[in-house]
Design an enzyme around this catalytic site. Sequence first.
Site, PDB file in Angstrom:
ATOM      1  N   LYS A   1      66.700 -62.146 -56.900  1.00 20.73           N
ATOM      2  CA  LYS A   1      66.237 -62.307 -55.516  1.00 20.73           C
ATOM      3  C   LYS A   1      64.898 -63.012 -55.553  1.00 20.73           C
ATOM      4  O   LYS A   1      64.167 -62.932 -56.542  1.00 20.73           O
ATOM      5  CB  LYS A   1      66.064 -60.937 -54.846  1.00 20.73           C
ATOM      6  CG  LYS A   1      66.142 -61.003 -53.337  1.00 20.73           C
ATOM      7  CD  LYS A   1      67.579 -61.042 -52.857  1.00 20.73           C
ATOM      8  CE  LYS A   1      67.661 -61.159 -51.341  1.00 20.73           C
ATOM      9  NZ  LYS A   1      69.051 -60.989 -50.880  1.00 20.73           N
TER      10      LYS A   1
ATOM     11  N   GLY B   1      70.594 -61.362 -36.086  1.00 21.78           N
ATOM     12  CA  GLY B   1      70.397 -62.637 -36.771  1.00 21.78           C
ATOM     13  C   GLY B   1      71.716 -63.139 -37.320  1.00 21.78           C
ATOM     14  O   GLY B   1      72.780 -62.910 -36.725  1.00 21.78           O
TER      15      GLY B   1
ATOM     16  N   ASP C   1      68.363 -65.892 -47.130  1.00 23.26           N
ATOM     17  CA  ASP C   1      68.210 -64.479 -46.772  1.00 23.26           C
ATOM     18  C   ASP C   1      67.379 -64.478 -45.482  1.00 23.26           C
ATOM     19  O   ASP C   1      67.373 -65.481 -44.766  1.00 23.26           O
ATOM     20  CB  ASP C   1      67.550 -63.692 -47.930  1.00 23.26           C
ATOM     21  CG  ASP C   1      67.600 -62.190 -47.698  1.00 23.26           C
ATOM     22  OD1 ASP C   1      68.693 -61.607 -47.792  1.00 23.26           O
ATOM     23  OD2 ASP C   1      66.549 -61.584 -47.400  1.00 23.26           O
TER      24      ASP C   1
HETATM   25  P1  NAD Z   1      68.146 -63.393 -40.175  1.00 20.22           P
HETATM   26  O1  NAD Z   1      66.764 -63.883 -40.388  1.00 20.22           O
HETATM   27  O2  NAD Z   1      69.186 -64.365 -39.745  1.00 20.22           O
HETATM   28  O3  NAD Z   1      68.154 -62.215 -39.095  1.00 20.22           O
HETATM   29  C1  NAD Z   1      67.343 -61.094 -39.165  1.00 20.22           C
HETATM   30  C2  NAD Z   1      67.295 -60.496 -37.760  1.00 20.22           C
HETATM   31  O4  NAD Z   1      66.655 -59.240 -37.835  1.00 20.22           O
HETATM   32  C3  NAD Z   1      66.520 -61.347 -36.761  1.00 20.22           C
HETATM   33  O5  NAD Z   1      67.249 -61.427 -35.549  1.00 20.22           O
HETATM   34  C4  NAD Z   1      65.252 -60.546 -36.541  1.00 20.22           C
HETATM   35  O6  NAD Z   1      64.677 -60.728 -35.233  1.00 20.22           O
HETATM   36  C5  NAD Z   1      65.758 -59.141 -36.742  1.00 20.22           C
HETATM   37  N1  NAD Z   1      64.705 -58.181 -37.059  1.00 20.22           N
HETATM   38  C6  NAD Z   1      63.648 -58.322 -37.895  1.00 20.22           C
HETATM   39  N2  NAD Z   1      62.898 -57.212 -37.863  1.00 20.22           N
HETATM   40  C7  NAD Z   1      63.503 -56.366 -37.007  1.00 20.22           C
HETATM   41  C8  NAD Z   1      63.215 -55.068 -36.550  1.00 20.22           C
HETATM   42  N3  NAD Z   1      62.136 -54.444 -36.985  1.00 20.22           N
HETATM   43  N4  NAD Z   1      64.060 -54.473 -35.666  1.00 20.22           N
HETATM   44  C9  NAD Z   1      65.164 -55.114 -35.209  1.00 20.22           C
HETATM   45  N5  NAD Z   1      65.478 -56.363 -35.601  1.00 20.22           N
HETATM   46  C10 NAD Z   1      64.661 -56.962 -36.480  1.00 20.22           C
HETATM   47  O7  NAD Z   1      68.551 -62.634 -41.511  1.00 20.22           O
HETATM   48  P2  NAD Z   1      70.000 -62.297 -42.087  1.00 20.22           P
HETATM   49  O8  NAD Z   1      70.336 -63.340 -43.060  1.00 20.22           O
HETATM   50  O9  NAD Z   1      70.916 -61.984 -40.973  1.00 20.22           O
HETATM   51  O10 NAD Z   1      69.675 -60.977 -42.911  1.00 20.22           O
HETATM   52  C11 NAD Z   1      69.645 -59.691 -42.298  1.00 20.22           C
HETATM   53  C12 NAD Z   1      69.924 -58.646 -43.359  1.00 20.22           C
HETATM   54  O11 NAD Z   1      71.200 -58.924 -43.943  1.00 20.22           O
HETATM   55  C13 NAD Z   1      68.937 -58.615 -44.520  1.00 20.22           C
HETATM   56  O12 NAD Z   1      68.795 -57.300 -44.989  1.00 20.22           O
HETATM   57  C14 NAD Z   1      69.614 -59.463 -45.567  1.00 20.22           C
HETATM   58  O13 NAD Z   1      69.152 -59.173 -46.871  1.00 20.22           O
HETATM   59  C15 NAD Z   1      71.047 -59.033 -45.347  1.00 20.22           C
HETATM   60  N6  NAD Z   1      72.032 -59.966 -45.891  1.00 20.22           N
HETATM   61  C16 NAD Z   1      72.138 -61.235 -45.416  1.00 20.22           C
HETATM   62  C17 NAD Z   1      73.069 -62.090 -45.980  1.00 20.22           C
HETATM   63  C18 NAD Z   1      73.272 -63.488 -45.468  1.00 20.22           C
HETATM   64  O14 NAD Z   1      74.204 -64.155 -45.934  1.00 20.22           O
HETATM   65  N7  NAD Z   1      72.499 -63.970 -44.527  1.00 20.22           N
HETATM   66  C19 NAD Z   1      73.892 -61.659 -47.026  1.00 20.22           C
HETATM   67  C20 NAD Z   1      73.779 -60.336 -47.457  1.00 20.22           C
HETATM   68  C21 NAD Z   1      72.835 -59.501 -46.887  1.00 20.22           C
END
Ligand code: NAD
Length: 417
Positions: A107, A221, A147
């Site tokens: 990561k 997100g 991420d």
């Molecule tokens: P992203 O940046 O697209 O979205 C994150 C969202 O969370 C945003 O809408 C943001 O406003 C919101 N957020 C941030 N802080 C917050 C809070 N305190 N309360 C409520 N909402 C809040 O990110 P993502 O890629 O969707 O990732 C989100 C999670 O999913 C992370 O834990 C990431 O590690 C995990 N994840 C993502 C992927 C991927 O392919 N994108 C894969 C596996 C895991």
Amino acid sequence: MAMAKENPFANALEQLKIAAEHLKLDPGVHEVLKRPKRIMEVSIPVRMDDGRTDVFVGYRVQYNDARGPYKGGIRYHPGVTLDEVKALSAWMTWKCAVADLPFGGAKGGIVCDPKAMSPSELERMTRRYTTAISEAIGPDKDIPAPDVYTNAQVMAWILDTYSQLKGYMVPGVVTGKPISLGGSLGRDSATGRGAAFCTREAARVAKLPLKGATFAVQGYGNAGSNYATILEGMGARMVAASDSSGGVFCKKGLDARKLLRHKEKTGSVTGFPSSEEVSSEELLETECDILAPAALENTITREMAKDVKARMVVECANGPTTPGADEVLDSNGVMVVPDILANSGGVIVSYLEWVQNLDRLWWTVEEVNSKLERKIVGAFHGVHAQAAKSGVSMRTGALMVGVGKVAEAIKTLGIWP
Ligand code: NAD
């Protein structure tokens, strides 16, 4: 949101300990698995638009590569810490093994506030970070992906910088890149789609009809909004959603696509027509069947877990539930579909993207989605069978599968010299 200040890496080690006990893991192998193989901390000077120079701190943690090249996303967030990146890299290691992908876990992250930076500042920061870690990444070594607050454009800058340094284009160095540069169809929605497939399987096991089931998403997100759209397509109804600016609730249901368009237009889910405002805490306590934390770590803590009313928690985010909260949810009969299974759709389609790049293939979105479905449904039932056999939660079952496979690879490789 009241983010408890629990150390995510301490939580990851606690989970590892639980798995090690159930697996009766060789103590030497357990010691190996307690530490990342390599930690990089880099300093990233960036010329800002106003002429100042800012220096950012970036990390890349390569946890374990016994099963294949390192794989893991890159996060841009003010709250990034080394221990957070270490935890995320450990979870990536177990996740790739649960999905039976030929990858290890890694990561990366940069401590920065991307919302306060211009696109050109973000580009210069990304390119300098890539240069700093360029010796350690590559399609056979370590393959980054998006991420939190990184996206396909950031991957394109990494790909270009790395390729310029090499002198030829190397599409396989990152996944989650734009389609025009060798990205895979279906990658952008893969995490949410995979989590929706897991929800469907979990609902079958729990005898919860998905048609008419209600759900709430914390963090609208990439992962959260795609999950909502796909689960809605399976007949479920979203009653609440939130992002970093606040949350919205509507008993009759929030239209997932319309809510996304509203967020894209206004920057937040708040103010969505015909909805009531709710705080992030209230969202977690929503009366609903399925709760999907899709933001950051340490969201469901021991203190608030008793207030979770959902029957099922599907972890789209990494590390949203602390080990203390797991105990409470377990004793309340709440089924937790753990992160290293529920959100593995992202890395599964990253793997499919990497294979297409290495073999010069182009698969249709139908091919990608059906390979994803086969892989993640297989992983779900593997974990469910392990949990049933050992009489443990789905979390412990998933850790037993993931840690067990990595441990077996380490033992079989042996220690050289
Ligand atoms: P992203 O940046 O697209 O979205 C994150 C969202 O969370 C945003 O809408 C943001 O406003 C919101 N957020 C941030 N802080 C917050 C809070 N305190 N309360 C409520 N909402 C809040 O990110 P993502 O890629 O969707 O990732 C989100 C999670 O999913 C992370 O834990 C990431 O590690 C995990 N994840 C993502 C992927 C991927 O392919 N994108 C894969 C596996 C895991």
